[in-house]
Design an enzyme around this catalytic site. Structure first.
Site, PDB file in Angstrom:
ATOM      1  N   ARG A 128       0.799  -1.226   0.000  1.00  0.00           N
ATOM      2  CA  ARG A 128       0.000   0.000   0.000  1.00  0.00           C
ATOM      3  C   ARG A 128       0.836   1.283   0.000  1.00  0.00           C
ATOM      4  O   ARG A 128       0.596   2.184  -0.798  1.00  0.00           O
ATOM      5  CB  ARG A 128      -0.908   0.042   1.240  1.00  0.00           C
ATOM      6  CG  ARG A 128      -2.157  -0.740   1.110  1.00  0.00           C
ATOM      7  CD  ARG A 128      -2.668  -1.089   2.484  1.00  0.00           C
ATOM      8  NE  ARG A 128      -1.695  -1.950   3.148  1.00  0.00           N
ATOM      9  CZ  ARG A 128      -1.696  -3.268   3.031  1.00  0.00           C
ATOM     10  NH1 ARG A 128      -2.629  -3.858   2.347  1.00  0.00           N
ATOM     11  NH2 ARG A 128      -0.769  -4.006   3.620  1.00  0.00           N
ATOM     12  N   THR A 129       1.808   1.368   0.882  1.00  0.00           N
ATOM     13  CA  THR A 129       2.557   2.621   1.015  1.00  0.00           C
ATOM     14  C   THR A 129       3.289   2.953  -0.278  1.00  0.00           C
ATOM     15  O   THR A 129       3.264   4.091  -0.752  1.00  0.00           O
ATOM     16  CB  THR A 129       3.554   2.511   2.188  1.00  0.00           C
ATOM     17  OG1 THR A 129       2.822   2.197   3.368  1.00  0.00           O
ATOM     18  CG2 THR A 129       4.309   3.799   2.409  1.00  0.00           C
TER      19      THR A 129
ATOM     20  N   HIS B 193       6.913   6.512  10.827  1.00  0.00           N
ATOM     21  CA  HIS B 193       6.240   6.365   9.526  1.00  0.00           C
ATOM     22  C   HIS B 193       5.374   7.613   9.339  1.00  0.00           C
ATOM     23  O   HIS B 193       4.145   7.562   9.445  1.00  0.00           O
ATOM     24  CB  HIS B 193       5.402   5.085   9.548  1.00  0.00           C
ATOM     25  CG  HIS B 193       4.888   4.628   8.224  1.00  0.00           C
ATOM     26  ND1 HIS B 193       4.893   5.423   7.095  1.00  0.00           N
ATOM     27  CD2 HIS B 193       4.357   3.443   7.846  1.00  0.00           C
ATOM     28  CE1 HIS B 193       4.373   4.740   6.089  1.00  0.00           C
ATOM     29  NE2 HIS B 193       4.047   3.536   6.516  1.00  0.00           N
TER      30      HIS B 193
ATOM     31  N   LYS C 249      25.089  -6.716  -2.252  1.00  0.00           N
ATOM     32  CA  LYS C 249      26.502  -7.043  -2.486  1.00  0.00           C
ATOM     33  C   LYS C 249      27.390  -6.334  -1.463  1.00  0.00           C
ATOM     34  O   LYS C 249      28.601  -6.239  -1.640  1.00  0.00           O
ATOM     35  CB  LYS C 249      26.915  -6.596  -3.899  1.00  0.00           C
ATOM     36  CG  LYS C 249      26.138  -7.247  -5.008  1.00  0.00           C
ATOM     37  CD  LYS C 249      26.636  -6.703  -6.352  1.00  0.00           C
ATOM     38  CE  LYS C 249      25.557  -6.771  -7.412  1.00  0.00           C
ATOM     39  NZ  LYS C 249      25.691  -5.729  -8.417  1.00  0.00           N
TER      40      LYS C 249
ATOM     41  N   ARG D 198      11.896   3.157   2.369  1.00  0.00           N
ATOM     42  CA  ARG D 198      11.558   2.309   3.523  1.00  0.00           C
ATOM     43  C   ARG D 198      12.746   1.401   3.771  1.00  0.00           C
ATOM     44  O   ARG D 198      13.305   0.822   2.841  1.00  0.00           O
ATOM     45  CB  ARG D 198      10.304   1.488   3.240  1.00  0.00           C
ATOM     46  CG  ARG D 198      10.050   0.449   4.318  1.00  0.00           C
ATOM     47  CD  ARG D 198       8.737  -0.229   4.170  1.00  0.00           C
ATOM     48  NE  ARG D 198       7.635   0.665   4.514  1.00  0.00           N
ATOM     49  CZ  ARG D 198       6.366   0.276   4.607  1.00  0.00           C
ATOM     50  NH1 ARG D 198       6.047  -0.991   4.369  1.00  0.00           N
ATOM     51  NH2 ARG D 198       5.420   1.129   4.919  1.00  0.00           N
TER      52      ARG D 198
HETATM   53  C1  NCD Z   1       2.569  -0.232   8.516  1.00  0.00           C
HETATM   54  C2  NCD Z   1       4.083  -0.209   8.490  1.00  0.00           C
HETATM   55  O1  NCD Z   1       4.697  -0.573   7.491  1.00  0.00           O
HETATM   56  O2  NCD Z   1       4.624   0.220   9.495  1.00  0.00           O
HETATM   57  N1  NCD Z   1       2.017  -0.500   7.248  1.00  0.00           N
HETATM   58  C3  NCD Z   1       1.750   0.539   6.432  1.00  0.00           C
HETATM   59  O3  NCD Z   1       2.610   1.225   5.965  1.00  0.00           O
HETATM   60  N2  NCD Z   1       0.475   0.815   6.219  1.00  0.00           N
HETATM   61  C4  NCD Z   1       1.991  -1.082   9.572  1.00  0.00           C
HETATM   62  C5  NCD Z   1       2.361  -2.544   9.591  1.00  0.00           C
HETATM   63  O4  NCD Z   1       3.093  -3.023   8.749  1.00  0.00           O
HETATM   64  O5  NCD Z   1       1.855  -3.222  10.490  1.00  0.00           O
END
Ligand code: NCD
Length: 379
Positions: free
Chosen positions: A87-88, A166, A117, A138
């Site tokens: 999703r993100t 986040h 590597k 991320r």
């Molecule tokens: C969250 C995350 O990655 O921290 N997910 C997200 O980005 N919607 C929450 C999770 O993974 O539980």
């Protein structure tokens, strides 16, 4: 971010920010996001949120009606996801593409990047920053986004750094709260699940702690309690906190329940995870017993077992709609703010072909929303 004057991808030196106050019109406001990184929710002050939220309804209309928009034509977003994401990642990419920008995908960085590597992080970031105008990253390590921002000459958005923060999830969460409850102050919020590792919670509470009279009811197993440092930080802002290891009567007072997944990937010991994972499950009985009829149930997703499938149909559960949808609109506003200096509703509307403009004309005269009472800033 290291700013380089004269860089051809247009990153002039940093500017001082003139922050808006609620009630001001957009015309008097300087874009507080331009050319900035977003690493922590600390940066999402009430004034900056108000600035973004004036644009999100316009972004929503553009996205929902598939209106072509050329605002970000020629701009490139580079998604750097060293940890799994669905999703993100897609929501940042969708936001970019909907505004006419492009995405330069990095083929499965977890497996194929030179990271695997043993390449230096610094070299990796410098290489990807050269490709585009914005990095969305991320990574499994807390502090990695900050480190990337130090090496990158283009802005970096933190899309999750280990069990750190986040901030864009928190952004869509507070947009959702504001849109459903019409305020960000005077709220009683249950925060449940993995408070130790849940980075979305860490960012969300930092934002809500800037508003007056917010109260948090924390619910987690003893081993997954909110980190002490964060607890002290929000208590220092005057937020009242109570901590529990199960469901309690006090939860009936809450306007919002924000539930989270036990973060399996952060456990070194699989047995400990197995012991923790099913301790806090929301099902219809729990809601009947402990939740108000008019509360709002949120979750950043993905849900594993912590919310029973029957709860999806409860009108109080808003994690699929509108919470998730708000991710696209808030990221459209954020990315546009970072990339376009003189971003105003007019600038967005003018980048839309004429025949589609009647659908968005009403957004020209937007005003900064009133998000509720804000804590007085320390002198
Ligand atoms: C969250 C995350 O990655 O921290 N997910 C997200 O980005 N919607 C929450 C999770 O993974 O539980």
């Amino acid at each position: 971010m290291v700013l380089q004057e004269g860089d051809h991808r247009g990153h002039p030196p940093d500017k001082s920010i003139v922050l808006p106050r609620s009630g001001e019109t957009e015309a008097s406001i300087v874009n507080p996001f331009f050319n900035k990184d977003l690493i922590s929710a600390d940066e999402l002050t009430p004034e900056k949120l108000a600035w973004l939220f004036q644009i999100t309804p316009l972004m929503e209309t553009v996205h929902l009606n598939s209106i072509p928009c050329r605002l970000l034509e020629g701009r490139i977003l580079v998604p750097l996801f060293y940890e799994p994401s669905t999703r993100t990642k897609t929501s940042h990419q969708t936001a970019m593409i909907q505004l006419g920008g492009a995405v330069s995908p990095v083929e499965d960085p977890i497996r194929f990047s030179s990271f695997a590597k043993g390449a230096r992080f610094k070299h990796e970031i410098i290489a990807f920053a050269i490709m585009g105008d914005l990095l969305v990253m991320r990574h499994q390590e807390m502090g990695s986004a900050q480190k990337a921002a130090e090496f990158s000459h283009v802005p970096v958005i933190n899309a999750g750094d280990g069990n750190g923060e986040h901030p864009t999830q928190a952004l869509l969460d507070v947009l959702t709260i504001w849109r459903t409850r019409r305020r960000l102050d005077d709220l009683t919020v249950v925060l449940g699940g993995d408070l130790l590792n849940g980075r979305t919670i860490h960012s969300l509470i930092k934002i809500l702690a800037n508003f007056k009279n917010n109260r948090f009811i924390l619910a987690s197993p003893e081993e997954l309690k909110l980190p002490e440092e964060l607890k002290r930080f929000i208590e220092g802002k005057g937020v009242v906190i109570s901590e529990h290891q199960g469901f309690t009567e006090e939860m009936k007072e809450a306007d919002i329940w924000y539930w989270t997944r036990v973060q399996k990937e952060r456990f070194e010991n699989e047995q400990v995870y197995e012991r923790m994972k099913n301790l806090f499950i929301i099902n219809p009985d729990v809601l009947d017993r402990y939740a108000r009829k008019d509360m709002t149930l949120m979750h950043p997703l993905p849900i594993v077992t912590e919310i029973a499938p029957e709860v999806d149909d409860d009108p109080r559960a808003i994690y699929l709609h509108p919470q998730m949808r708000n991710g696209v609109y808030s990221r459209m506003a954020l990315i546009a703010g970072i990339l376009i200096e003189d971003l105003t509703p007019d600038a967005i509307i003018d980048s839309i072909p004429r025949k589609f403009r009647p659908q968005v004309e009403e957004f020209r005269s937007l005003q900064l929303p009133d998000l509720g009472k804000v804590l007085a800033k320390p002198a």
